[in-house]
Design a protein around this motif. Sequence first.
Motif, PDB file in Angstrom:
ATOM      1  N   ARG A  18       0.846  -1.209   0.000  1.00  0.00           N
ATOM      2  CA  ARG A  18       0.000   0.000   0.000  1.00  0.00           C
ATOM      3  C   ARG A  18       0.874   1.250   0.000  1.00  0.00           C
ATOM      4  NH1 ARG A  18      -4.991   2.150   1.163  1.00  0.00           N
ATOM      5  NH2 ARG A  18      -5.983   0.153   1.596  1.00  0.00           N
ATOM      6  N   GLN A  19       1.869   1.286   0.869  1.00  0.00           N
ATOM      7  CA  GLN A  19       2.739   2.461   0.963  1.00  0.00           C
ATOM      8  C   GLN A  19       3.474   2.714  -0.350  1.00  0.00           C
ATOM      9  OE1 GLN A  19       3.088   4.475   3.876  1.00  0.00           O
ATOM     10  NE2 GLN A  19       3.870   5.794   2.276  1.00  0.00           N
ATOM     11  N   ILE A  20       4.039   1.653  -0.926  1.00  0.00           N
ATOM     12  CA  ILE A  20       4.768   1.779  -2.196  1.00  0.00           C
ATOM     13  C   ILE A  20       3.853   2.351  -3.276  1.00  0.00           C
ATOM     14  CG2 ILE A  20       5.793   0.455  -4.093  1.00  0.00           C
ATOM     15  CD1 ILE A  20       6.896  -1.477  -1.897  1.00  0.00           C
ATOM     16  N   LEU A  21       2.658   1.788  -3.382  1.00  0.00           N
ATOM     17  CA  LEU A  21       1.738   2.165  -4.460  1.00  0.00           C
ATOM     18  C   LEU A  21       1.120   3.540  -4.246  1.00  0.00           C
ATOM     19  CD1 LEU A  21       0.169  -1.356  -4.894  1.00  0.00           C
ATOM     20  CD2 LEU A  21       1.655  -0.200  -6.540  1.00  0.00           C
ATOM     21  N   GLU A  22       0.727   3.838  -3.009  1.00  0.00           N
ATOM     22  CA  GLU A  22       0.122   5.144  -2.738  1.00  0.00           C
ATOM     23  C   GLU A  22       1.142   6.268  -2.892  1.00  0.00           C
ATOM     24  OE1 GLU A  22      -1.881   4.768   1.053  1.00  0.00           O
ATOM     25  OE2 GLU A  22      -3.714   4.072   0.058  1.00  0.00           O
ATOM     26  N   ASP A  23       2.404   5.994  -2.579  1.00  0.00           N
ATOM     27  CA  ASP A  23       3.451   7.006  -2.766  1.00  0.00           C
ATOM     28  C   ASP A  23       3.568   7.404  -4.239  1.00  0.00           C
ATOM     29  OD1 ASP A  23       4.051   7.055  -0.090  1.00  0.00           O
ATOM     30  OD2 ASP A  23       5.950   5.967  -0.265  1.00  0.00           O
ATOM     31  N   GLU A  24       3.164   6.513  -5.141  1.00  0.00           N
ATOM     32  CA  GLU A  24       3.210   6.783  -6.575  1.00  0.00           C
ATOM     33  C   GLU A  24       1.873   7.289  -7.117  1.00  0.00           C
ATOM     34  OE1 GLU A  24       5.994   6.656  -8.586  1.00  0.00           O
ATOM     35  OE2 GLU A  24       6.978   6.430  -6.633  1.00  0.00           O
ATOM     36  N   GLY A  25       0.889   7.471  -6.228  1.00  0.00           N
ATOM     37  CA  GLY A  25      -0.387   8.039  -6.628  1.00  0.00           C
ATOM     38  C   GLY A  25      -1.478   7.041  -6.981  1.00  0.00           C
ATOM     39  N   HIS A  26      -1.211   5.749  -6.795  1.00  0.00           N
ATOM     40  CA  HIS A  26      -2.224   4.742  -7.102  1.00  0.00           C
ATOM     41  C   HIS A  26      -3.260   4.674  -5.983  1.00  0.00           C
ATOM     42  CE1 HIS A  26       0.121   3.345 -10.481  1.00  0.00           C
ATOM     43  NE2 HIS A  26       1.180   3.189  -9.699  1.00  0.00           N
ATOM     44  N   ARG A  27      -4.479   4.308  -6.346  1.00  0.00           N
ATOM     45  CA  ARG A  27      -5.532   4.045  -5.364  1.00  0.00           C
ATOM     46  C   ARG A  27      -5.440   2.575  -4.980  1.00  0.00           C
ATOM     47  NH1 ARG A  27      -8.025   5.940  -9.537  1.00  0.00           N
ATOM     48  NH2 ARG A  27      -9.391   4.141  -9.722  1.00  0.00           N
ATOM     49  N   VAL A  28      -5.502   2.284  -3.690  1.00  0.00           N
ATOM     50  CA  VAL A  28      -5.269   0.925  -3.210  1.00  0.00           C
ATOM     51  C   VAL A  28      -6.397   0.479  -2.295  1.00  0.00           C
ATOM     52  CG1 VAL A  28      -3.692  -0.553  -1.891  1.00  0.00           C
ATOM     53  CG2 VAL A  28      -2.760   1.275  -3.329  1.00  0.00           C
ATOM     54  N   SER A  29      -6.822  -0.775  -2.482  1.00  0.00           N
ATOM     55  CA  SER A  29      -7.712  -1.422  -1.522  1.00  0.00           C
ATOM     56  C   SER A  29      -7.078  -2.753  -1.153  1.00  0.00           C
ATOM     57  CB  SER A  29      -9.121  -1.600  -2.091  1.00  0.00           C
ATOM     58  OG  SER A  29      -9.105  -2.507  -3.169  1.00  0.00           O
ATOM     59  N   GLU A  30      -7.574  -3.340  -0.077  1.00  0.00           N
ATOM     60  CA  GLU A  30      -6.959  -4.555   0.452  1.00  0.00           C
ATOM     61  C   GLU A  30      -7.998  -5.615   0.763  1.00  0.00           C
ATOM     62  OE1 GLU A  30      -4.572  -3.825   3.932  1.00  0.00           O
ATOM     63  OE2 GLU A  30      -3.858  -1.908   3.172  1.00  0.00           O
ATOM     64  N   GLY A  99      -2.335 -17.882 -15.352  1.00  0.00           N
ATOM     65  CA  GLY A  99      -2.791 -16.614 -15.901  1.00  0.00           C
ATOM     66  C   GLY A  99      -2.280 -15.343 -15.274  1.00  0.00           C
ATOM     67  N   ALA A 100      -1.359 -15.421 -14.310  1.00  0.00           N
ATOM     68  CA  ALA A 100      -0.778 -14.190 -13.782  1.00  0.00           C
ATOM     69  C   ALA A 100       0.085 -13.555 -14.870  1.00  0.00           C
ATOM     70  CB  ALA A 100       0.064 -14.478 -12.538  1.00  0.00           C
ATOM     71  N   PHE A 101       0.004 -12.254 -15.007  1.00  0.00           N
ATOM     72  CA  PHE A 101       0.786 -11.536 -16.009  1.00  0.00           C
ATOM     73  C   PHE A 101       2.217 -11.315 -15.546  1.00  0.00           C
ATOM     74  CE2 PHE A 101      -3.385 -10.773 -17.543  1.00  0.00           C
ATOM     75  CZ  PHE A 101      -3.267 -10.475 -18.889  1.00  0.00           C
ATOM     76  N   ALA A 102       2.395 -11.155 -14.232  1.00  0.00           N
ATOM     77  CA  ALA A 102       3.720 -10.900 -13.671  1.00  0.00           C
ATOM     78  C   ALA A 102       3.813 -11.597 -12.318  1.00  0.00           C
ATOM     79  CB  ALA A 102       3.942  -9.398 -13.504  1.00  0.00           C
ATOM     80  N   THR A 103       5.045 -11.839 -11.873  1.00  0.00           N
ATOM     81  CA  THR A 103       5.264 -12.477 -10.578  1.00  0.00           C
ATOM     82  C   THR A 103       6.406 -11.773  -9.852  1.00  0.00           C
ATOM     83  OG1 THR A 103       6.802 -14.107 -11.517  1.00  0.00           O
ATOM     84  CG2 THR A 103       4.474 -14.747 -11.391  1.00  0.00           C
ATOM     85  N   LEU A 104       6.325 -11.793  -8.529  1.00  0.00           N
ATOM     86  CA  LEU A 104       7.372 -11.227  -7.685  1.00  0.00           C
ATOM     87  C   LEU A 104       7.638 -12.175  -6.523  1.00  0.00           C
ATOM     88  CD1 LEU A 104       6.095  -7.544  -7.368  1.00  0.00           C
ATOM     89  CD2 LEU A 104       8.019  -8.341  -8.757  1.00  0.00           C
ATOM     90  N   ALA A 105       8.907 -12.508  -6.311  1.00  0.00           N
ATOM     91  CA  ALA A 105       9.288 -13.333  -5.167  1.00  0.00           C
ATOM     92  C   ALA A 105       9.505 -12.425  -3.958  1.00  0.00           C
ATOM     93  CB  ALA A 105      10.555 -14.113  -5.483  1.00  0.00           C
ATOM     94  N   LYS A 106       8.997 -12.853  -2.809  1.00  0.00           N
ATOM     95  CA  LYS A 106       9.246 -12.138  -1.555  1.00  0.00           C
ATOM     96  C   LYS A 106      10.630 -12.551  -1.059  1.00  0.00           C
ATOM     97  CE  LYS A 106       4.420 -12.363  -0.027  1.00  0.00           C
ATOM     98  NZ  LYS A 106       3.559 -12.948   1.014  1.00  0.00           N
ATOM     99  N   PRO A 107      11.423 -11.662  -0.522  1.00  0.00           N
ATOM    100  CA  PRO A 107      11.151 -10.232  -0.412  1.00  0.00           C
ATOM    101  C   PRO A 107      11.413  -9.538  -1.751  1.00  0.00           C
ATOM    102  CG  PRO A 107      13.291 -10.720   0.518  1.00  0.00           C
ATOM    103  CD  PRO A 107      12.693 -12.027   0.096  1.00  0.00           C
ATOM    104  N   PHE A 108      10.565  -8.591  -2.075  1.00  0.00           N
ATOM    105  CA  PHE A 108      10.711  -7.846  -3.327  1.00  0.00           C
ATOM    106  C   PHE A 108      11.102  -6.416  -2.980  1.00  0.00           C
ATOM    107  CE2 PHE A 108       6.244  -8.622  -2.244  1.00  0.00           C
ATOM    108  CZ  PHE A 108       5.913  -7.387  -1.744  1.00  0.00           C
ATOM    109  N   SER A 109      11.657  -5.734  -3.949  1.00  0.00           N
ATOM    110  CA  SER A 109      12.048  -4.339  -3.731  1.00  0.00           C
ATOM    111  C   SER A 109      10.921  -3.405  -4.182  1.00  0.00           C
ATOM    112  CB  SER A 109      13.325  -4.009  -4.515  1.00  0.00           C
ATOM    113  OG  SER A 109      13.047  -3.963  -5.902  1.00  0.00           O
ATOM    114  N   ARG A 110      10.991  -2.193  -3.713  1.00  0.00           N
ATOM    115  CA  ARG A 110      10.049  -1.159  -4.124  1.00  0.00           C
ATOM    116  C   ARG A 110      10.069  -1.025  -5.649  1.00  0.00           C
ATOM    117  NH1 ARG A 110       9.536   4.164  -5.354  1.00  0.00           N
ATOM    118  NH2 ARG A 110       8.046   5.372  -4.157  1.00  0.00           N
TER     119      ARG A 110
END
Length: 124
Positions: A18-30, A99-110
């Motif tokens: 949420r923090q990463i995405l909102e810092d870039e101006g995206h609207r986020v829900s959880e 069908g996922a378009f992209a994947t990220l392994a934890k831990p991931f970077s900003r």
Amino acid sequence: MASVMIVDDDAAVRALLRQILEDEGHRVSEAGNGREGVDRFSHEPHDIIITDMLMPEKDGVEVIMELREKFSGVKIIAISGGGRGLDAAFNLKVAKDFGAFATLAKPFSRQEVLDAVGQLLADG
């Protein structure tokens, strides 16, 4: 900017994303689990959904399958840190297969998060 739904049973991961995405101006829900995520997305579709692979109620594969069936063009990013005896690479390969378009392994970077979201938005 985009609307993004984060589906993960780990509140700390949701807060970080949420923090990463909102810092870039995206609207986020959880959503705290897969069932809740699918229900919420069905009532309020988002541009992108980020889903964990291992969760209670519905796991990431079930989330991906159900959303792809109902919303064929949904843009999904799967995330995993492994677990249940499976490593993250295996979980993420399965996510891509379903069908996922992209994947990220934890831990991931900003930057990895922003690059994945940016790529999905650029792809239209």
